[in-house]
Scaffold this active site. Structure first.
Site, PDB file in Angstrom:
ATOM      1  N   GLU A  94       0.845  -1.199   0.000  1.00 10.61           N
ATOM      2  CA  GLU A  94       0.000   0.000   0.000  1.00 10.61           C
ATOM      3  C   GLU A  94       0.880   1.249   0.000  1.00 10.61           C
ATOM      4  O   GLU A  94       1.991   1.236   0.551  1.00 10.61           O
ATOM      5  CB  GLU A  94      -0.934  -0.079   1.226  1.00 10.61           C
ATOM      6  CG  GLU A  94      -1.827   1.104   1.480  1.00 10.61           C
ATOM      7  CD  GLU A  94      -2.864   1.384   0.400  1.00 10.61           C
ATOM      8  OE1 GLU A  94      -2.471   1.534  -0.771  1.00 10.61           O
ATOM      9  OE2 GLU A  94      -4.055   1.518   0.740  1.00 10.61           O
ATOM     10  N   ASP A  95       0.396   2.302  -0.604  1.00 11.37           N
ATOM     11  CA  ASP A  95       1.180   3.536  -0.671  1.00 11.37           C
ATOM     12  C   ASP A  95       1.243   4.255   0.672  1.00 11.37           C
ATOM     13  O   ASP A  95       2.297   4.616   1.155  1.00 11.37           O
ATOM     14  CB  ASP A  95       0.619   4.479  -1.751  1.00 11.37           C
ATOM     15  CG  ASP A  95      -0.888   4.724  -1.602  1.00 11.37           C
ATOM     16  OD1 ASP A  95      -1.527   4.133  -0.706  1.00 11.37           O
ATOM     17  OD2 ASP A  95      -1.427   5.516  -2.400  1.00 11.37           O
ATOM     18  N   ILE A  96       0.063   4.461   1.282  1.00  6.76           N
ATOM     19  CA  ILE A  96       0.028   5.298   2.477  1.00  6.76           C
ATOM     20  C   ILE A  96      -1.088   4.841   3.420  1.00  6.76           C
ATOM     21  O   ILE A  96      -2.135   4.393   2.961  1.00  6.76           O
ATOM     22  CB  ILE A  96      -0.162   6.782   2.085  1.00  6.76           C
ATOM     23  CG1 ILE A  96      -0.040   7.715   3.294  1.00  6.76           C
ATOM     24  CG2 ILE A  96      -1.482   7.026   1.364  1.00  6.76           C
ATOM     25  CD1 ILE A  96       0.122   9.192   2.903  1.00  6.76           C
ATOM     26  N   VAL A  97      -0.819   4.919   4.701  1.00  4.73           N
ATOM     27  CA  VAL A  97      -1.861   4.661   5.685  1.00  4.73           C
ATOM     28  C   VAL A  97      -2.120   5.956   6.440  1.00  4.73           C
ATOM     29  O   VAL A  97      -1.198   6.546   7.009  1.00  4.73           O
ATOM     30  CB  VAL A  97      -1.462   3.525   6.647  1.00  4.73           C
ATOM     31  CG1 VAL A  97      -2.412   3.462   7.828  1.00  4.73           C
ATOM     32  CG2 VAL A  97      -1.472   2.199   5.920  1.00  4.73           C
ATOM     33  N   ASP A  98      -3.370   6.379   6.380  1.00  5.47           N
ATOM     34  CA  ASP A  98      -3.773   7.622   7.039  1.00  5.47           C
ATOM     35  C   ASP A  98      -4.614   7.251   8.259  1.00  5.47           C
ATOM     36  O   ASP A  98      -4.083   7.050   9.352  1.00  5.47           O
ATOM     37  CB  ASP A  98      -4.540   8.465   6.007  1.00  5.47           C
ATOM     38  CG  ASP A  98      -4.919   9.832   6.538  1.00  5.47           C
ATOM     39  OD1 ASP A  98      -4.715  10.088   7.728  1.00  5.47           O
ATOM     40  OD2 ASP A  98      -5.442  10.645   5.752  1.00  5.47           O
ATOM     41  N   SER A  99      -5.923   7.090   8.115  1.00  4.28           N
ATOM     42  CA  SER A  99      -6.746   6.643   9.247  1.00  4.28           C
ATOM     43  C   SER A  99      -6.560   5.148   9.501  1.00  4.28           C
ATOM     44  O   SER A  99      -6.808   4.660  10.597  1.00  4.28           O
ATOM     45  CB  SER A  99      -8.218   6.915   8.966  1.00  4.28           C
ATOM     46  OG  SER A  99      -8.673   6.081   7.918  1.00  4.28           O
ATOM     47  N   GLY A 100      -6.172   4.425   8.467  1.00  3.24           N
ATOM     48  CA  GLY A 100      -6.002   2.987   8.585  1.00  3.24           C
ATOM     49  C   GLY A 100      -7.213   2.207   8.096  1.00  3.24           C
ATOM     50  O   GLY A 100      -7.187   0.981   7.977  1.00  3.24           O
ATOM     51  N   LYS A 138       1.089   8.036   8.226  1.00  3.91           N
ATOM     52  CA  LYS A 138       0.932   9.262   9.002  1.00  3.91           C
ATOM     53  C   LYS A 138       0.872   8.895  10.472  1.00  3.91           C
ATOM     54  O   LYS A 138       0.299   7.861  10.823  1.00  3.91           O
ATOM     55  CB  LYS A 138      -0.335   9.997   8.578  1.00  3.91           C
ATOM     56  CG  LYS A 138      -0.221  10.551   7.178  1.00  3.91           C
ATOM     57  CD  LYS A 138      -1.405  11.392   6.793  1.00  3.91           C
ATOM     58  CE  LYS A 138      -1.354  11.694   5.322  1.00  3.91           C
ATOM     59  NZ  LYS A 138      -2.557  12.377   4.834  1.00  3.91           N
TER      60      LYS A 138
END
Ligand code: IMP
Ligand code: MG
Length: 185
Positions: free
Chosen positions: A105-111, A137
């Site tokens: 995955e590219d990015i985890v924000d809230s999840g 993040k």
């Protein structure tokens, strides 16, 4: 309209992860993954479209153990809220039963997205299930493990290296904060 240059759009405020840092870290992750899956048969990297395609392209070429690549596409609604919903737009071609699955995955924000994908794939009885995330993040709680992580970044909107803002900036070779865009929360 954002600038079309690949190197330095004026609305990118600061580079958070440089091209060199990314390339080094992807090499480290690939080495670790290759070591951990040395004895595994049927390793399948599952890239999450669209953001992960550049990270996955670099990672797959640096992983030295045999593996296959497949993709899923998801979309999120009501981001950041507990009623947020994730929907599968495109699923894997093959059943995952008995395969060693590594979600890329590219990015985890809230999840929320990763948690949803993790639960989905877990129900399909893989031999093992792990996650590899380029940037995360800083947030206090996440219900799924990130087994391989590139970088932790502040809670700002970032673009580049596959990450976009309204489909722009994906091809920047570094990860940068975008001016004037708060995080989604
Ligand atoms: P989450 O479900 O809140 O963890 O969000 C994950 C998805 O939102 C990612 O897969 C991205 O597609 C998108 N996203 C979250 N933060 C950013 C960002 O800063 N830049 C670009 N995309 C982002
Ligand atoms: Mg994504």
């Amino acid at each position: 309209m954002p600038e079309r240059t690949q190197t330095g759009p004026s609305d990118v405020s600061r580079v958070l992860v440089s091209t060199d840092q990314i390339q080094h870290r992807v090499g480290d992750l690939a080495r670790q993954i290759s070591k951990d899956y040395e004895k595994a048969e049927k390793l399948l990297l599952v890239g999450i479209l669209r953001g992960a395609f550049i990270f996955l392209a670099d990672l797959t070429r640096k992983i030295s153990v045999p593996h296959a690549v497949d993709f899923m596409a998801v979309s999120s609604y009501g981001k950041g809220a507990s009623h947020g919903e994730v929907r599968i737009l495109m699923d894997l071609r093959e059943p995952v039963e008995g395969q060693h699955i590594l979600i890329v995955e590219d990015i985890v924000d809230s999840g929320q997205t990763l948690e949803y994908l993790y639960r989905q794939l877990q129900t399909r009885q893989p031999a093992s299930l792990r996650t590899c995330v380029m940037v995360r993040k800083k947030r206090p709680s996440l219900k799924v493990p990130i087994d391989y992580l590139g970088f932790e970044i502040p809670d700002v909107w970032v673009v580049g290296y596959g990450l976009d803002y309204a489909d722009h900036y994906r091809t920047l070779p570094y990860i940068a904060e975008l001016k004037g865009v708060g995080s989604a929360k």
